[in-house]
Scaffold this motif. Structure first.
Motif, PDB file in Angstrom:
ATOM      1  N   MET A  69       0.849  -1.191   0.000  1.00 51.45           N
ATOM      2  CA  MET A  69       0.000   0.000   0.000  1.00 51.45           C
ATOM      3  C   MET A  69       0.885   1.242   0.000  1.00 51.45           C
ATOM      4  N   MET A  70       0.773   2.029  -1.034  1.00 45.11           N
ATOM      5  CA  MET A  70       1.546   3.269  -1.093  1.00 45.11           C
ATOM      6  C   MET A  70       0.898   4.326  -0.210  1.00 45.11           C
ATOM      7  N   GLU A  92      -0.288 -12.055  -5.985  1.00 41.54           N
ATOM      8  CA  GLU A  92      -1.292 -11.156  -5.388  1.00 41.54           C
ATOM      9  C   GLU A  92      -2.563 -11.127  -6.226  1.00 41.54           C
ATOM     10  N   GLU A  98      -6.370 -12.273  -5.228  1.00 41.56           N
ATOM     11  CA  GLU A  98      -7.461 -11.311  -5.283  1.00 41.56           C
ATOM     12  C   GLU A  98      -8.603 -11.818  -6.170  1.00 41.56           C
ATOM     13  N   GLU A 158       1.862  -2.973 -13.977  1.00 39.57           N
ATOM     14  CA  GLU A 158       1.683  -2.379 -12.647  1.00 39.57           C
ATOM     15  C   GLU A 158       3.023  -1.911 -12.082  1.00 39.57           C
ATOM     16  N   LYS A 214       4.195   1.963 -11.037  1.00 33.42           N
ATOM     17  CA  LYS A 214       4.679   2.272  -9.687  1.00 33.42           C
ATOM     18  C   LYS A 214       6.104   2.826  -9.725  1.00 33.42           C
ATOM     19  N   ARG A 224      -6.481  -1.983  -9.365  1.00 35.75           N
ATOM     20  CA  ARG A 224      -5.594  -2.348  -8.253  1.00 35.75           C
ATOM     21  C   ARG A 224      -4.904  -1.121  -7.668  1.00 35.75           C
ATOM     22  N   LEU A 225      -4.477  -0.198  -8.522  1.00 34.40           N
ATOM     23  CA  LEU A 225      -3.846   1.008  -8.007  1.00 34.40           C
ATOM     24  C   LEU A 225      -4.851   1.857  -7.230  1.00 34.40           C
ATOM     25  N   THR A 273      -7.262   0.726  -5.503  1.00 33.65           N
ATOM     26  CA  THR A 273      -7.370   0.044  -4.217  1.00 33.65           C
ATOM     27  C   THR A 273      -6.234   0.442  -3.293  1.00 33.65           C
ATOM     28  N   GLN A 274      -5.076   0.728  -3.871  1.00 40.45           N
ATOM     29  CA  GLN A 274      -3.900   1.110  -3.097  1.00 40.45           C
ATOM     30  C   GLN A 274      -3.816   2.620  -2.854  1.00 40.45           C
ATOM     31  N   SER A 315     -12.337  -1.255  -8.370  1.00 36.86           N
ATOM     32  CA  SER A 315     -11.688  -2.156  -7.420  1.00 36.86           C
ATOM     33  C   SER A 315     -12.559  -3.366  -7.116  1.00 36.86           C
TER      34      SER A 315
END
Length: 495
Positions: free
Chosen positions: A1-2, A225, A229, A247, A251, A288-289, A291-292, A358
């Motif tokens: 998690m960023m 991951e 999920e 991804e 990032k 996914r991003l 979600t993060q 998400s």
């Protein structure tokens, strides 16, 4: 998690006019802090202990104290009438969002020495703020006892979080908008006006970075991951390696390009050449991003990404970006909605995107291919969507936009996702917003808004309205779904 969201710490500074008893402000500040910590804890506030601000010298002392304490937001608390010059200079020189609240009188038996007149002082404070062109949040009714003022400060927390976030945000975009997508035009001048930086890149830059991540040793762990999920919804396992590579590309790009900015949102490219060159669609990675805590808009929608970020920091939750897409068919309305929910057909519509929402905001999900793109492309290059019906519950549909005339405009509407099967494809839900038909015509169409809207999961209109006001959107440019009987300026009086 960023970590892509600010933590708020509000310095609470009490002020006093020197011809009023200082003890009023001292005691009322203590009661306010006690009321806040008992109800909300102490994480978001700091009590400035060095002085009650009565003069410009006190103002400097208080300012230095709250800055040293790491405060990134300010609450000026009028314990009595307050020193209009010193208190507004404090707001002027504090670099961050600020609010003003005032103490109500406490007892009918103590209206001589115990009368503070902050009700009056708030008027002078607001006038002085305007004289100095200082932005500050003033609650709807800014005068209250300790418990009421504590509630006001707590309501300021998400507003402050959004302002701080925007002042430290960089939007990273890739490529120009796809052909036939002028609707998501993005005059970037207004981004700078509200304190947001933007880095515009070519999708060729992104493609080069993606290719350099081929064989990255981190890919297998990201694939694992994704498998965990997706579970039984993992219908395209052969594509996960490429999605993981993409991804990691995004990032790493964020870390390499955020510069001096703390927070990032992405406006990504997803067609027309993306699929054939990358060999997939990026929808699932976008989900996914999100979600993060890193919003990623589709179709290089810069103001969509901006709206998503605002929704994320206000709600402290995942948001999504959807097309205000299609009407609910009459037969479906008759079968699934009429008589079960108090909405007319014109108050319902379907929100849709290819597969960017998400998994935590979908009732069920499956990895699929992009059906619309597959009508003209090989199916194998359109894989990567996350499809499913959006979870039922309260939502806020909203958007901040610099429209075709390069002016900031926004809209906010509370509604809900109905527990009604979509019968369709993509990330999709059946939405209901009171008086949606009129809102659609007289705000969305009349205001020149594009079809993309941000969706926050819950009702956050009150905070969003204050954020938009604070950053400079004229109140008359903030549309909302007006109730029946309240006519829009452009609405035909004869219906």
């Amino acid at each position: 998690m960023m970590n892509n969201m600010p933590e708020v710490k509000i310095g609470i500074v009490a002020v006093s006019r020197d011809c009023f008893p200082e003890s009023l402000s001292v005691n009322r500040r203590k009661n306010l802090i006690k009321a806040y910590t008992e109800k909300y804890g102490s994480d978001h506030i700091y009590e400035c202990p060095v002085c009650i601000v009565e003069s410009e010298i006190h103002m400097v002392q208080a300012l230095e104290d709250i800055k040293a304490a790491g405060c990134n937001a300010l609450c000026v608390y009028l314990g009595n009438f307050g020193p209009e010059i010193a208190e507004t200079l404090l707001a002027k020189h504090f670099d961050g969002p600020k609010m003003f609240v005032a103490a109500a009188e406490e007892s009918g038996s103590n209206l001589v020495q115990g009368r503070g007149d902050a009700y009056c002082g708030m008027l002078n404070a607001s006038y002085n703020l305007q004289l100095r062109n200082i932005k500050a949040y003033i609650p709807e009714y800014p005068v209250g006892d300790a418990e009421e003022c504590a509630d006001m400060i707590h309501e300021f927390v998400p507003i402050a979080r959004a302002i701080i976030g925007l002042n430290n945000l960089k939007i990273i975009s890739f490529g120009p908008r796809p052909l036939n997508f002028l609707a998501c035009n993005a005059p970037i001048k207004q981004l700078y006006n509200i304190g947001v930086e933007i880095e515009e890149n070519s999708e060729l830059d992104l493609f080069e970075a993606f290719n350099k991540h081929a064989g990255d040793e981190r890919i297998p762990s990201i694939v694992k991951e994704m498998e965990e999920e997706l579970g039984t919804g993992n219908k395209k396992p052969e594509i996960l390696g490429k999605l993981a590579q993409y991804e990691l590309t995004l990032k790493d790009w964020i870390e390499g390009h955020r510069g001096y900015r703390k927070y990032v949102a992405i406006a990504g490219k997803c067609w027309p050449a993306f699929q054939t060159q990358f060999g997939f669609v990026p929808c699932y990675v976008n989900s996914r991003l999100a979600t993060q805590g890193i919003p990623v808009s589709c179709e290089v929608d810069i103001y969509g990404a901006l709206s998503e970020f605002i929704g994320t920091v206000v709600s402290e939750d995942i948001v999504t970006l959807l097309d205000i897409n299609n009407s609910v068919p009459k037969d479906m309305y008759e079968e699934d909605i009429k008589g079960k929910f108090s909405y007319t057909q014109k108050e319902t519509f379907m929100g849709f995107h290819c597969g960017n929402t998400s998994s935590k905001k979908l009732s069920f999900c499956e990895m699929k291919y992009q059906m619309i793109m597959a009508r003209s492309l090989p199916v194998e290059v359109t894989q990567g969507t996350l499809e499913g019906d959006i979870v039922p519950g309260d939502i806020t549909f909203f958007r901040l936009q610099s429209t075709a005339d390069s002016k900031l405009r926004a809209y906010i509407a509370h509604g809900e996702v109905l527990p009604v099967a979509s019968r369709s494809f993509g990330s999709i839900g059946v939405f209901a917003i009171p008086e949606m038909g009129r809102f659609y015509r007289h705000v969305l169409i009349e205001g020149g808004f594009p079809h993309h809207g941000a969706v926050a999961f819950g009702h956050y209109g009150k905070a969003l309205f204050e954020v938009f006001k604070y950053i400079g959107v004229p109140v008359e440019n903030i549309g909302y779904n007006q109730p029946a009987g309240m006519r829009y300026p452009t609405e035909n009086p004869w219906g």
